[in-house]
Design a protein around this motif. Sequence first.
Motif, PDB file in Angstrom:
ATOM      1  N   GLY A  96      23.563  23.166   5.773  1.00  0.00           N
ATOM      2  CA  GLY A  96      24.739  24.004   5.849  1.00  0.00           C
ATOM      3  C   GLY A  96      24.758  24.835   7.117  1.00  0.00           C
ATOM      4  N   LEU A  97      23.613  25.402   7.482  1.00  0.00           N
ATOM      5  CA  LEU A  97      23.522  26.216   8.692  1.00  0.00           C
ATOM      6  C   LEU A  97      23.787  25.379   9.942  1.00  0.00           C
ATOM      7  CD1 LEU A  97      20.374  28.385   7.866  1.00  0.00           C
ATOM      8  CD2 LEU A  97      22.713  29.214   8.127  1.00  0.00           C
ATOM      9  N   GLU A  98      23.165  24.192   9.988  1.00  0.00           N
ATOM     10  CA  GLU A  98      23.363  23.336  11.167  1.00  0.00           C
ATOM     11  C   GLU A  98      24.800  22.849  11.252  1.00  0.00           C
ATOM     12  OE1 GLU A  98      21.153  23.489  13.208  1.00  0.00           O
ATOM     13  OE2 GLU A  98      19.227  23.708  12.213  1.00  0.00           O
ATOM     14  N   SER A  99      25.416  22.623  10.112  1.00  0.00           N
ATOM     15  CA  SER A  99      26.812  22.190  10.108  1.00  0.00           C
ATOM     16  C   SER A  99      27.719  23.287  10.665  1.00  0.00           C
ATOM     17  CB  SER A  99      27.238  21.824   8.685  1.00  0.00           C
ATOM     18  OG  SER A  99      28.603  21.466   8.640  1.00  0.00           O
ATOM     19  N   ARG A 100      27.485  24.510  10.223  1.00  0.00           N
ATOM     20  CA  ARG A 100      28.317  25.626  10.703  1.00  0.00           C
ATOM     21  C   ARG A 100      28.092  25.898  12.196  1.00  0.00           C
ATOM     22  NH1 ARG A 100      27.081  27.269   5.472  1.00  0.00           N
ATOM     23  NH2 ARG A 100      25.292  28.543   6.093  1.00  0.00           N
ATOM     24  N   ALA A 101      26.921  25.491  12.692  1.00  0.00           N
ATOM     25  CA  ALA A 101      26.635  25.665  14.116  1.00  0.00           C
ATOM     26  C   ALA A 101      27.100  24.459  14.938  1.00  0.00           C
ATOM     27  CB  ALA A 101      25.137  25.881  14.323  1.00  0.00           C
ATOM     28  N   SER A 102      27.822  23.540  14.285  1.00  0.00           N
ATOM     29  CA  SER A 102      28.381  22.350  14.950  1.00  0.00           C
ATOM     30  C   SER A 102      27.309  21.447  15.537  1.00  0.00           C
ATOM     31  CB  SER A 102      29.366  22.775  16.052  1.00  0.00           C
ATOM     32  OG  SER A 102      30.432  23.540  15.510  1.00  0.00           O
ATOM     33  N   MET A 103      26.176  21.341  14.846  1.00  0.00           N
ATOM     34  CA  MET A 103      25.091  20.470  15.290  1.00  0.00           C
ATOM     35  C   MET A 103      25.135  19.098  14.617  1.00  0.00           C
ATOM     36  SD  MET A 103      23.494  22.311  17.462  1.00  0.00           S
ATOM     37  CE  MET A 103      23.066  23.992  17.932  1.00  0.00           C
ATOM     38  N   LEU A 104      26.075  18.909  13.675  1.00  0.00           N
ATOM     39  CA  LEU A 104      26.106  17.691  12.879  1.00  0.00           C
ATOM     40  C   LEU A 104      27.449  16.981  12.984  1.00  0.00           C
ATOM     41  CD1 LEU A 104      24.549  19.116   9.567  1.00  0.00           C
ATOM     42  CD2 LEU A 104      23.343  18.281  11.588  1.00  0.00           C
ATOM     43  N   LEU A 105      27.408  15.672  12.805  1.00  0.00           N
ATOM     44  CA  LEU A 105      28.612  14.861  12.712  1.00  0.00           C
ATOM     45  C   LEU A 105      28.648  14.180  11.354  1.00  0.00           C
ATOM     46  CD1 LEU A 105      28.683  12.949  16.135  1.00  0.00           C
ATOM     47  CD2 LEU A 105      30.114  14.892  15.473  1.00  0.00           C
ATOM     48  N   THR A 106      29.821  14.026  10.783  1.00  0.00           N
ATOM     49  CA  THR A 106      29.995  13.248   9.560  1.00  0.00           C
ATOM     50  C   THR A 106      31.142  12.263   9.800  1.00  0.00           C
ATOM     51  OG1 THR A 106      31.509  14.901   8.620  1.00  0.00           O
ATOM     52  CG2 THR A 106      29.166  15.108   8.066  1.00  0.00           C
ATOM     53  N   HIS A 175      26.978  10.088   5.248  1.00  0.00           N
ATOM     54  CA  HIS A 175      26.086   9.923   6.391  1.00  0.00           C
ATOM     55  C   HIS A 175      26.195  11.158   7.278  1.00  0.00           C
ATOM     56  CE1 HIS A 175      25.872   5.686   5.236  1.00  0.00           C
ATOM     57  NE2 HIS A 175      27.191   5.691   5.198  1.00  0.00           N
ATOM     58  N   ILE A 176      25.090  11.522   7.913  1.00  0.00           N
ATOM     59  CA  ILE A 176      25.059  12.687   8.795  1.00  0.00           C
ATOM     60  C   ILE A 176      24.321  12.308  10.070  1.00  0.00           C
ATOM     61  CG2 ILE A 176      24.256  15.068   9.085  1.00  0.00           C
ATOM     62  CD1 ILE A 176      24.210  15.270   6.010  1.00  0.00           C
ATOM     63  N   ALA A 177      24.900  12.664  11.208  1.00  0.00           N
ATOM     64  CA  ALA A 177      24.243  12.463  12.496  1.00  0.00           C
ATOM     65  C   ALA A 177      23.941  13.829  13.098  1.00  0.00           C
ATOM     66  CB  ALA A 177      25.129  11.660  13.440  1.00  0.00           C
ATOM     67  N   VAL A 178      22.709  14.013  13.537  1.00  0.00           N
ATOM     68  CA  VAL A 178      22.300  15.268  14.167  1.00  0.00           C
ATOM     69  C   VAL A 178      22.262  15.026  15.669  1.00  0.00           C
ATOM     70  CG1 VAL A 178      20.568  17.099  14.197  1.00  0.00           C
ATOM     71  CG2 VAL A 178      20.870  15.704  12.141  1.00  0.00           C
ATOM     72  N   THR A 179      23.003  15.815  16.410  1.00  0.00           N
ATOM     73  CA  THR A 179      23.137  15.575  17.845  1.00  0.00           C
ATOM     74  C   THR A 179      22.321  16.535  18.708  1.00  0.00           C
ATOM     75  OG1 THR A 179      25.119  16.968  17.859  1.00  0.00           O
ATOM     76  CG2 THR A 179      25.441  14.599  17.562  1.00  0.00           C
ATOM     77  N   ASP A 180      21.666  17.492  18.109  1.00  0.00           N
ATOM     78  CA  ASP A 180      20.865  18.473  18.848  1.00  0.00           C
ATOM     79  C   ASP A 180      19.392  18.268  18.502  1.00  0.00           C
ATOM     80  OD1 ASP A 180      20.799  21.255  20.363  1.00  0.00           O
ATOM     81  OD2 ASP A 180      19.536  21.470  18.580  1.00  0.00           O
ATOM     82  N   SER A 181      18.541  18.175  19.503  1.00  0.00           N
ATOM     83  CA  SER A 181      17.131  17.864  19.261  1.00  0.00           C
ATOM     84  C   SER A 181      16.418  18.966  18.484  1.00  0.00           C
ATOM     85  CB  SER A 181      16.409  17.610  20.589  1.00  0.00           C
ATOM     86  OG  SER A 181      16.502  18.731  21.443  1.00  0.00           O
ATOM     87  N   ARG A 182      16.766  20.222  18.732  1.00  0.00           N
ATOM     88  CA  ARG A 182      16.115  21.312  18.004  1.00  0.00           C
ATOM     89  C   ARG A 182      16.555  21.342  16.549  1.00  0.00           C
ATOM     90  NH1 ARG A 182      17.629  26.031  22.113  1.00  0.00           N
ATOM     91  NH2 ARG A 182      19.524  24.754  22.043  1.00  0.00           N
ATOM     92  N   ALA A 183      17.834  21.066  16.330  1.00  0.00           N
ATOM     93  CA  ALA A 183      18.314  20.979  14.947  1.00  0.00           C
ATOM     94  C   ALA A 183      17.642  19.823  14.230  1.00  0.00           C
ATOM     95  CB  ALA A 183      19.831  20.797  14.933  1.00  0.00           C
ATOM     96  N   ALA A 184      17.457  18.712  14.927  1.00  0.00           N
ATOM     97  CA  ALA A 184      16.793  17.558  14.335  1.00  0.00           C
ATOM     98  C   ALA A 184      15.364  17.906  13.932  1.00  0.00           C
ATOM     99  CB  ALA A 184      16.789  16.386  15.319  1.00  0.00           C
ATOM    100  N   SER A 185      14.675  18.668  14.765  1.00  0.00           N
ATOM    101  CA  SER A 185      13.301  19.071  14.464  1.00  0.00           C
ATOM    102  C   SER A 185      13.253  19.965  13.225  1.00  0.00           C
ATOM    103  CB  SER A 185      12.700  19.799  15.668  1.00  0.00           C
ATOM    104  OG  SER A 185      11.387  20.227  15.401  1.00  0.00           O
ATOM    105  N   ARG A 186      14.183  20.894  13.131  1.00  0.00           N
ATOM    106  CA  ARG A 186      14.217  21.792  11.966  1.00  0.00           C
ATOM    107  C   ARG A 186      14.496  21.007  10.685  1.00  0.00           C
ATOM    108  NH1 ARG A 186      16.887  25.213  15.943  1.00  0.00           N
ATOM    109  NH2 ARG A 186      18.943  24.415  15.328  1.00  0.00           N
ATOM    110  N   LEU A 187      15.394  20.058  10.769  1.00  0.00           N
ATOM    111  CA  LEU A 187      15.723  19.271   9.586  1.00  0.00           C
ATOM    112  C   LEU A 187      14.587  18.338   9.193  1.00  0.00           C
ATOM    113  CD1 LEU A 187      19.476  18.575  10.295  1.00  0.00           C
ATOM    114  CD2 LEU A 187      18.545  19.678   8.245  1.00  0.00           C
ATOM    115  N   ARG A 188      13.917  17.753  10.185  1.00  0.00           N
ATOM    116  CA  ARG A 188      12.775  16.887   9.866  1.00  0.00           C
ATOM    117  C   ARG A 188      11.723  17.653   9.065  1.00  0.00           C
ATOM    118  NH1 ARG A 188      13.042  15.287  15.340  1.00  0.00           N
ATOM    119  NH2 ARG A 188      14.090  13.278  15.597  1.00  0.00           N
TER     120      ARG A 188
END
Length: 220
Positions: A96-106, A175-188
């Motif tokens: 939810g946080l990453e989505s609100r920060a526009s780090m995700l695509l759906t 499906h969700i795509a993460v486009t920011d490397s730092r956001a990807a690390s947090r989600l992993r």
Amino acid sequence: MTERKCILTGDRADPDTLVRLAVGPEGQVLPDIRAKAPGRGAWIGVSRAELETALAKGKLKGALARAFKDSALQISDDLPAMIESGLRKTLLDRLGLESRASMLLTGSEKIDVACRKGQVRLLLHAADAAADGNRKLDQALRVGQEAEGTDLAGIVLPVDREALSMAMGRDNVVHIAVTDSRAASRLRAAIGRLESYLGCANGAPVQGEPDSTDVPGVVV
């Protein structure tokens, strides 16, 4: 933080990969998922199945009594489920946080385009996503990462589309795509901790550059 030791196995690990337990005001043992509760804590790094066995055999009670120096602790039979709920909520909150920060695509079409352009750092699929849809986006990911012929693929989350949609405030998130490397690390990190506890960790592959209802008593 330095490494912490699992009270059940004796193994040491980064606290971000473990689960902290804390004692409530009435002596009840509660999950402290964010490791922020005051006072002494105890750490566990086992799967839910292993924790349930330790609870049933009394091993957890003994380990907690030694860790907290208190033999009168209250350990609920629901503790394993409370931990799972807390870890799941932490993952959904992070999404939810990453989505609100526009780090995700759906949306499959947008994700397909971003994958083929090499813009996707992490690809996620809902637990109930169709296998065919997963395969198409996984292939697009491999094309964009110049990894055709490899087993690079998105991660199938232990969370269904309904929970993902609620967490992100969007309709039908499959499906969700993460486009920011730092956001990807947090989600992993959040995905890995939940998967490890469920016993279904799949390694959260690197892609490119480096239930969510509250359960009473869960400290998140």
